[in-house]
Scaffold this active site. Structure first.
Site: not given
Ligand code: GLN
Length: 442
Positions: A39, A114, A138
């Site tokens: 990532k 994400s 995510s």
């Molecule tokens: N959707 C959640 C957020 O926007 C989790 C995202 C993540 O785990 N990075 O914070």
């Protein structure tokens, strides 16, 4: 285990699905044991590391993040960096500065976020392990939307050295792959203490042979608000778990889970707002070119230009939550909610082996529908992935059904340090349930 892949084929796939924001340019010589991707918020020597943000444009770290280093040492070939929501802020990977990845089953739909690019890479490339990062879901969310397996280990299991922080008390590095077999091999490789991340140093040893017997709990709170067809697919999967895997399924009450969403968004944005303070156009990130002005004007100019809309929203929200006068009302209260949820899981785990739920309340949404969602509507879709993340508990998402061609995920949560039981469950599940592979062109 030898991985061969055709770089030209991969480039064509990437034009269609935008999994990678940067990838190998030339076909490497020789063979590797497996291919992997990282990532874009994990530092890597050979590629830029921009965490989906324009503010890190051009940043080429001189070192590998610890999990990347360990996978390379294990014989893995790093294919590139996968696309993501800026700094991890999002649920659909629509908040990336470098293009939006497109779902491998339907390009008009989102991949989840994400770690959206990681899930697409895992779905498209056979025998590929994608390093993802989860703060609030995510890994599970994109795994669910893209029909792959995603494991989020216990907080502290995998070193965060070389990870660009979102929320330090929440961030976890994990793996996504087409099925659980590669995860079973590689989770022990990336796990284990690393003196450069003190939170990884007090872990109990990963025991992949350790299982958990006993019934599986399904909280009632996790079924409310789930789309009917997704719920049908989950219920059918749970019946199979009971009939074919011989696991008793018990419906339980976990009332505190309802508060995970507000508590998470207070804690995560509070931590994010302090983490992003370092990108001020000086020591970290891109620099501005107007030096003859007040420092505040200089750095707000750079930040205004280079942060996306969601990053700005989170800075505002997080700064507000930790301001004098509001700290007790929001930040401290969210911390105590977090404790309550930890205790509720602990008491459930005294009687039950694991907690199961759908991973996401819907299948991957269409981009047209996402446009009509308010930020808070998007935050609400995380209500199933937030509780295990807020509490640092390990969890896995496996494909468990299909609505039309779109995959549905099932999420299983176990006590801290019990990743072995998650992998064992997924292995048994895969013996009786065949995953669909997206159609890919030549
Ligand atoms: N959707 C959640 C957020 O926007 C989790 C995202 C993540 O785990 N990075 O914070």
């Amino acid at each position: 285990m030898i991985a061969r892949f055709d770089l030209d084929w991969l480039k064509r796939q990437n034009e269609r699905h935008r999994a990678f924001c940067e990838m190998l340019e030339i076909q490497p010589e020789g063979e590797s044991k497996f291919t992997f991707s990282a990532k874009d918020n994990l530092c890597t020597k050979d590629f830029q590391t921009r965490a989906g943000s324009r503010i890190l444009e051009g940043y080429r770290p001189p070192f590998d993040a610890e999990p990347v280093k360990r996978l390379r040492h294990a014989g893995g070939l790093l294919l590139g960096k996968t696309n993501m929501d800026e700094f991890g802020f999002g649920t659909f990977s629509t908040n990336s500065a470098f293009g939006v990845p497109l779902n491998p089953f339907d390009r008009e739909r989102a991949c989840g976020g994400s770690s959206g690019g990681a899930a697409v890479a895992a779905a498209l490339i056979a025998g590929h392990a994608a390093l993802g990062v989860s703060t609030g879901g995510s890994i599970s969310c994109p795994a669910s939307f893209c029909g792959v397996v995603g494991i989020t280990p216990t907080y502290g299991r995998v070193s965060r050295y070389g990870l660009i922080d979102y929320g330090n008390s929440l961030d976890k590095v994990g793996l996504l792959s087409r099925n659980v077999s590669l995860i079973e091999k590689l989770l022990p490789v990336i796990s284990g203490p690393d003196p450069r991340d003190p939170t990884s140093c007090c872990q109990t040893q990963l025991d992949m042979s350790k299982d958990r017997s006993g019934p599986i709990a399904v909280p009632k709170e996790c079924l409310e608000g789930v789309e009917p067809k997704v719920l049908d697919a989950f219920n059918a999967a749970v019946q199979r778990v009971s009939a074919e895997m011989g696991r008793e399924i018990v419906s339980v009450d976990m009332p505190s889970l309802k508060f995970a969403m507000p508590a998470y968004y207070v804690l995560a944005t509070t931590e994010a707002s302090t983490n992003l303070a370092r990108y001020a156009g000086m020591r970290y990130g891109v620099m501005g070119n107007e030096y003859h002005q007040h420092f505040n004007d200089y750095f707000s100019g750079v930040r205004t230009e280079c942060f996306g809309e969601e990053a700005k929203r989170r800075i505002l929200l997080g700064t507000f939550c930790r301001m004098v006068g509001f700290r007790d009302k929001y930040y401290l209260k969210a911390l105590s909610v977090r404790n309550t949820i930890i205790q509720e899981y602990a008491s459930i785990f005294k009687e039950y082996a694991a907690v199961a739920s759908p991973t996401m309340p819907m299948v991957a949404p269409r981009f047209d529908d996402i446009k009509n969602m308010r930020p808070v509507d998007i935050y609400l879709t995380d209500f199933l992935t937030l509780p295990p993340n807020l509490t640092g508990l390990p969890h896995i998402s496996v494909p468990c059904g299909y609505v039309g061609k779109m995959p549905v995920g099932m999420q299983l949560v176990t006590p801290h340090w019990e990743e072995g039981a998650l992998v064992k469950f997924a292995k048994r599940w895969e013996q009786g349930f065949e995953y669909h592979i997206p159609e890919v062109g030549a």
